[in-house]
Each structure stands twice: as structure tokens, then as C-alpha cells.
Design an enzyme around this catalytic site. Structure first.
Site, PDB file in Angstrom:
ATOM      1  N   GLU A   1    -124.723  84.860 -26.447  1.00 24.98           N
ATOM      2  CA  GLU A   1    -125.049  83.682 -27.241  1.00 24.98           C
ATOM      3  C   GLU A   1    -126.561  83.514 -27.434  1.00 24.98           C
ATOM      4  OE1 GLU A   1    -123.016  80.512 -27.718  1.00 24.98           O
ATOM      5  OE2 GLU A   1    -124.778  79.887 -28.868  1.00 24.98           O
ATOM      6  N   ASP A   2    -127.313  83.640 -26.359  1.00 24.61           N
ATOM      7  CA  ASP A   2    -128.721  83.234 -26.394  1.00 24.61           C
ATOM      8  C   ASP A   2    -129.737  84.369 -26.385  1.00 24.61           C
ATOM      9  OD1 ASP A   2    -127.745  80.693 -26.211  1.00 24.61           O
ATOM     10  OD2 ASP A   2    -128.080  80.491 -24.067  1.00 24.61           O
TER      11      ASP A   2
END
Ligand code: MN
Length: 747
Positions: free
Chosen positions: A97-98
Site C-alpha cells: 500500500e505505502d
């Protein structure tokens, strides 16, 4: 739990690295028995991958980001009881995700199973963060539930992630705190409850309350602390004779008292209208028996008879979840007995195995082998089947569905038998028709009545635990919209709703054709723009509603004449415009002052229309937020019964608000008082309100019954400070036992 979050974060890089390694070793220690050959290396690899990936990020608190995945991994292992695979996933849960890491990287390094779980976790967080329309947000929740069906580890890790975020909510801004806390009570804590993770559920709810209702939270926490010594003394006195007798019976056990969660104490105070001192079950006694599995049932009943030989049990209060466990797997005996000093005390009896289930939920039932989850016969499986049935229906309106589903999650269960003697579990309050739908939707759709214990009853008949139910059908039967008024289960409701949605869709389809022809006649296309103009003019929210209204003839298409044409664009008649359309985010931003915060009854009053919500009737000084809807902004209290739903589902419509310092306007609110009936009581009350405090009273009504009176008084006050002063003055009067704010004032 990691506790190095500090406001003055000033560790050197070296010190930080030491702490990170220390956390990692603690994780290994927690996993110890479950680590097999090769696991250590994989864990190390996941840890290093996560450290590297998050190297440049820090959390709001200032600490390196890696502390978060490490903490989530420890919760997953220590508090939920999952194994190595889940720990690896928790370490990597935010990487795709990041950071730069891709799902392919994860799959290459760790294989398909882990990649799939990470994918599920990424999807959940992707959807949860979407700012925008509310159906999207509700859709998120549905996706969360869907991933639960695919591999329950996804949701268990997500719950750990959310728990850690709640534990570290302190460093977030107020708006974020409210949003995250509401989302937690709205969906995550019910899920934790349904999965039997009671510890996590109550911690989540307490933490949420700490942020949504800080004053009450601190007050109850303080009260609990102040009364702790007395409580300990009482618990010891209560336990002593039980312990002696259990020892004499040769049982191997632990016994202790446990305080109830702050949130559950508060719920009790609120629903029973009692003060903190009057909540009798601030704690429960637990007896945990270390018995071998073949003796655990007998031993629990042995302990039960020991307890009830010493203390008198309340006859209605025996709960036997040993013979028939709860749907989420919970097993225990609960009883309430009369303890020393005439106090009711709840006693919970269970074996060590049952206790593990009570704390770690179904994960404890469902032990994972590495790789694919083993499909053991378990309560979780039947829950998942139920869930996937509801979710497989793509037409279900998600917000509605969630409401129904949440009810399913929370209500107590009843046990019903089929004519063949098979048992079905349904929520309390379920009707004969719910039962029919539970067996099969086709059966539900064709039901005309039922026989409960051989007696003929209508479909709306509420069934009770232990009933035997036979459904009567007819091939001519068709579902009726009335059914929705008495159905209780999410499954049945969503089936009926989608049936009618399908019917309406067919009708709307006709409307669409009619409208297209009409527009062709006046020479404009059926474009998105034109349809929106029509919706605005005819006050229909969606295009679907518009088509439907056209088909059933509830709008007058001759009004099209008064529209103007601007090339291909249709324009609704001028005077109509503006009074309808939703205020858009753009409009709002323009209207808001610099900080994006609305000051209620202050300078921004003239720019934005707002009103105070009738469901919670806020007064200045209350913690509030603004909620945008078609007719402007409504101000709700953060502890409003509707707040969690609004905040969790419609985050984008929430506006920060602040009360202006303004002593000129007064607000309607009210108090409920209880006391001993006394000739002069009304006189005394009115003296305080109108005489001493000079508060403007609107109404006063008193009911008295057998020497006790209960009154409601509505008053106009300027703010919360004034209101509190009034409550205190009333409470100080002789004979008044209780003063509390009225939840709702009806006109
Ligand atoms: Mn996370």
C-alpha cells in the site's frame, strides 16, 4: 503493546535500531513454540523487507513507521493466537500500500498464500480511505466482509491493525480521531464481537469512547480507580469460601474478579438510568478450570454447584453456553448470585480451553496449518457460509445491508428446530418467515404460514428458543413489501429488497424509454447533464428514481415545456433552481473560512445554513460536528445515537464545527429528575430554576408513583456550563436522587 510513543521524540538512530530489534525479538519469543524449520529465516526476511521499505517514514507520533507493523504482528500472535504466516503478513501489511514494494515482489519472496492475504489487506485499506460518496464507504465494509470469507486471516490481521491504530490514536488530529473511532464502533468492534474476540472488542469500544465521549470516559475511569480498594476487598471476601470448597473437591482452577469495560458500564448507566454507584456488576468473578477435555463439562457443573451452595443464585440468571455454545463459539456457564452485603455478583465458569476461545475467539478454534486454512467443522464455518450467502447478492443496498447485518451481529441468539430435529441458530426476535429464509430463500419466497409446535401461526409470528417450526408454502405465493416490517435477519431482508429492486428496475427501464422519446421530441439528447437538470427540477435524487417516477406517472412531463434549450443542453426553469441541489463540496469550501471549520452562531453563520439536530439536541459546549445533507448542515453531538453511523458512512459530509462564544441565544434542552415525593417538591424545583438561577423554563411534568416521583423539565439555557450549574443545583435539593440530561425532547 509498544509504548515508546512520546511527544518529545528524540532518540538517536542507534537507540532506535536497538528498540526495533528488541520488538522483533519479542515477536520471535511470542511465536516460539510455533516456529518450525525455515520459519525463522522467513520471518527475518519479512522483517528486513518491512524495515527497508518503511525506512524513510515515521508515524504521526514521530517514531519510525516499522514499530507499527511490528506491533500489529505481536497483537496477531499474542492476542489473537495466529501463527507464523499471519505474523509475516502483519509485518508486510502496509508495504504494498505505502511503499515501492509490489504484490509480485511479495509473491516471489513469500509465495501465493501470503501474497493473497497481503492483497486482501491492501484492498481493504484502499477502499477505507476513499473520500467521496457514501455508498462507496459502505461498499468498503462489504469488501471487508468479502475478504473475511476468502481467508479469515485477512480480517483478523485487519482487526489487529485497527486495534493498534486505536491504541495510538492520541497523535492524530481531532477530526481523524472521531472518524477512526466511529468507524471502529460501527464495523470493527461488532466484527470482533461476532468472531468471539471479546477482549479486542471491549478494548476497541473503550478506546473509541475515550475519543468520542472523553468527559464521561474519564469520569467512569476515575470512579473505577477510586473504588478499586473496596472492590478488591469485596472480591476477596466473596471468593474465599468458593476457593476453599473447590480445593476440597480436588479441582485444579484459577479464580479472580475482573472489572467490566468502561463502555459496558456506561451502557448500563444509560439504559437503566442509574448512576455509577448503582451499577452493581462493575466486575464479574471468573473461575477457570484446568480440566482435561473429557472432564471439563462435569467440572464446570461441579464448580457451579459449589458456587450456588454458598450463594443463592438468581433463578432467571443461569446461562448455559456449555450445552449449546453461542454462534461465535463462546462456551461458559454464567450465573448471578447474591453475595455478601446483599449484592448481586455475576460468576462465569469455564475451562481453560473455553477461556482461550473466549479471549482469542474463533481463531483459537480454527488452528491454522501453514498454507491453506484447514476446513474444520466449526461455528466459524457456518457463520462464513451465512455471510457469503448474503454477500453473494450483488443488488443488496450496502448501507441498508450493513444496518441489518450489524443487528445480526449484536443480538442474542435463539435455537430453533426443524421438523426433522435439526437445529438452526437465529437472532432473538426472529419470525417464522426469518426461519423460512434461513432454511432456503426459495422456501422463504413461497411461504404463506407456519406451524410452531404444531400450532398454525402467521408468518410474522415471533419464534422462541426451543420452538419446532414447520414452514407452509404455496407455489402461488409472491413476496410482499409488508414482510420487511417484521423480518429481522439480514439475509431475509436483503433477499426481499433485491426482489423488489429487480421489480422496480424493470419498471424504471420502461420509464427510461418513455423519457428518451420525450427528449427526442423536443430535440435534446438524454445526456448526463440533461438528466441531472431533470432530476433537480423534479426533485428526484437519482436518475433511477427519475425513470421510475416517469414510468408510474408520478411526475408531469408536460412541464418540460417550461425548460429552456441551450444548444444540446436543457436548462430547468430559473425560479426553481437553487432551492434543491445538494450543496457540493466546492460550494462549501467557498463558503468556509480559512481553517475549514464552521463556527456555529459566529461569523460564518450567514454563509452556511445549519440547524441543530433533533435527535441529540446539542447546546453550546457540547462536542459536536456538522453533517451536510440536501438541506444544509445539521449539528450533531459526537455522542448522538446516530453519530457513529454518520461518521463512519459519510465521512466526506462531516464538517468540523466550533461553538462561538455567544451568550445571547438560548437553547432548548432538558433534565430528567427522580426523587422522593414530597409536598413542596415542585415549589423547590421551580424556585431553583426560575428564582435562583433565572433560567427560562419551558415545561415541567411530574409523575409520581408510590412515593417516588419522576419529572422532566425542559429549559432554555445558553450553554453547557449553565446547564451543568442547573443540574448541580437540582441535585443538591433534599429528596432529589438523580438528575440527568434528557436524551430527547419531544415537542
Ligand atoms: Mn497498518
Amino acid at each position: 503493546m509498544i509504548n515508546i510513543v512520546s511527544s518529545e521524540y528524540n532518540l538517536t538512530g542507534e537507540e532506535e535500531n536497538k528498540l526495533i530489534l528488541r520488538e522483533y525479538r519479542a515477536l520471535l519469543r511470542a511465536l516460539k513454540e510455533r516456529i518450525k524449520k525455515g520459519d525463522k529465516q522467513r520471518l527475518r526476511q519479512a522483517f528486513e523487507m518491512a524495515v527497508e521499505a518503511h525506512r524513510h517514514t515515521r508515524r504521526k507520533s514521530g517514531e519510525p513507521y516499522i514499530f507499527h507493523p511490528l506491533a500489529v504482528a505481536r497483537i496477531v500472535v499474542e492476542e489473537i493466537g495466529l501463527g507464523v504466516t499471519s505474523a509475516i503478513c502483519a509485518l508486510l501489511h502496509d508495504t504494498v500500500e505505502d511503499t515501492e514494494i509490489t504484490l509480485e515482489d511479495v509473491e516471489r519472496e513469500f509465495g501465493k498464500t501470503i501474497a493473497k492475504i497481503i492483497d486482501g489487506l491492501t484492498k481493504i485499506s484502499n477502499v477505507v480511505d476513499i473520500k467521496g460518496d457514501s455508498t462507496l464507504q459502505a461498499e468498503n465494509f462489504r469488501k471487508i466482509l468479502l475478504t473475511l470469507v476468502e481467508d479469515p486471516r485477512v480480517i483478523l490481521i485487519k482487526l489487529a491493525d485497527r486495534l493498534h491504530n486505536m491504541r495510538t490514536l492520541e497523535s492524530m488530529n481531532r477530526e481523524k480521531q472521531l472518524k477512526i473511532a466511529s468507524e471502529t464502533t460501527y464495523i470493527y468492534s461488532p466484527l470482533a464481537h461476532r468472531l468471539g474476540l471479546y477482549e479486542i472488542k471491549s478494548e476497541m469500544e473503550d478506546l473509541a469512547m475515550k475519543y468520542t465521549q472523553p468527559e464521561i470516559y474519564t469520569e467512569i475511569a476515575r470512579n473505577l480507580k477510586e473504588t478499586r480498594r473496596d472492590r478488591t476487598r469485596y472480591i476477596n471476601e466473596f471468593i474465599k469460601p468458593i476457593r476453599d470448597l473447590l480445593v476440597a473437591q480436588g479441582l485444579d482452577f484459577e479464580i479472580y474478579g475482573r472489572p467490566k469495560a468502561i463502555n459496558s458500564i456506561y451502557n448500563k448507566m444509560r439504559t437503566k438510568h442509574v448512576s455509577f454507584d448503582e451499577v452493581y456488576d462493575l466486575f464479574a468473578i471468573r473461575i477457570i478450570l484446568n480440566s482435561p477435555i473429557e472432564k471439563e463439562k462435569d467440572d464446570c457443573w461441579k464448580a457451579y454447584s459449589v458456587v450456588t451452595n454458598i450463594y443463592h443464585p438468581s433463578t432467571e440468571r443461569l446461562r448455559d453456553w456449555i450445552s449449546v455454545p453461542k454462534g461465535n463459539g463462546y462456551e461458559a456457564l454464567h450465573t448471578t448470585v447474591m453475595g455478601p452485603g446483599g449484592r448481586w455478583v455475576e460468576v462465569q465458569i469455564r475451562s481453560a480451553r473455553m477461556n482461550e476461545i473466549a479471549e482469542k475467539g474463533l481463531a483459537a478454534h480454527w488452528k491454522y496449518k501453514e498454507g491453506a486454512p484447514t476446513q474444520q467443522e466449526s461455528k466459524l464455518d457456518s457463520f462464513l457460509v451465512h455471510l457469503s450467502e448474503i454477500l453473494s447478492n450483488p443488488d443488496t443496498d450496502t448501507i441498508d445491508f450493513l444496518q441489518d447485518f450489524k443487528l445480526d451481529l449484536f443480538t442474542e441468539e435463539i435455537y430453533i428446530y426443524t421438523p426433522k430435529g435439526d437445529m438452526r441458530v437465529l437472532p432473538k426476535g426472529a419470525t417464522a418467515l426469518d426461519f423460512a429464509f434461513d432454511i432456503h430463500s426459495e422456501l422463504g419466497m413461497k411461504s404463506i404460514g407456519a406451524k410452531v409446535n404444531y400450532k398454525l401461526v402467521p408468518l410474522s409470528h415471533k419464534i422462541n428458543s426451543g420452538d419446532q417450526v414447520e414452514v407452509i408454502t404455496s407455489s402461488k405465493q409472491k413476496p410482499s413489501e409488508d414482510w420487511l416490517s417484521f423480518l429481522v435477519t439480514a439475509k431475509a431482508k436483503s433477499k426481499i429488497k433485491s426482489y423488489f429492486k429487480e421489480q422496480r428496475r424493470k419498471v424504471a427501464e420502461e420509464g427510461k424509454i418513455i423519457l428518451r422519446k420525450k427528449l427526442e421530441q423536443i430535440g435534446v439528447p438524454m445526456s448526463h447533464y440533461n438528466l441531472n437538470e431533470l432530476c433537480a427540477h423534479f426533485k428526484r435524487i437519482t436518475q433511477f428514481d427519475l425513470f421510475y417516477a416517469v414510468a408510474v406517472g408520478s411526475i408531469d412531463l408536460s412541464e418540460l415545456k417550461s425548460f429552456t434549450k441551450n444548444g444540446e443542453k436543457l436548462q430547468q426553469p430559473k425560479e426553481q433552481k437553487g432551492d434543491m441541489g445538494l450543496m457540493t463540496e466546492g460550494d462549501l469550501k467557498k463558503a468556509l473560512p480559512g481553517k475549514g471549520e464552521v463556527v456555529i452562531f459566529g461569523d460564518s453563520s450567514d454563509k452556511i445554513q445549519y440547524k441543530l439536530a433533533s435527535c441529540c439536541q446539542p447546546i453550546p459546549g457540547d462536542n459536536v460536528f456538522g453533517f451536510m445533507s440536501g438541506d444544509g448542515m445539521t449539528i450533531h453531538r459526537t455522542d448522538c445515537p446516530n453519530a457513529a453511523k454518520l461518521l463512519a458512512n459519510y465521512g466526506h459530509r462531516i464538517i468540523k464545527t466550533k461553538w462561538a462564544k455567544n451568550k445571547e441565544i438560548s437553547f432548548l434542552t432538558g433534565v430528567r429528575i427522580v426523587g422522593l415525593d414530597d409536598v413542596g417538591v415542585i415549589q423547590k424545583i421551580t424556585n431553583v430554576i426560575s428564582g435562583e438561577l433565572k433560567v427560562n423554563m419551558r415545561s415541567l411534568s411530574i409523575d409520581s408513583n408510590d412515593g417516588i416521583f419522576e419529572g422532566t423539565i425542559t429549559v432554555y439555557v445558553h450553554d453547557r456550563e449553565e446547564f451543568t450549574k442547573l443540574c448541580n443545583a437540582l441535585a443538591a435539593l433534599d429528596g432529589i436522587n438523580k438528575v440527568e440530561r434528557l436524551e430527547l425532547i419531544t415537542a
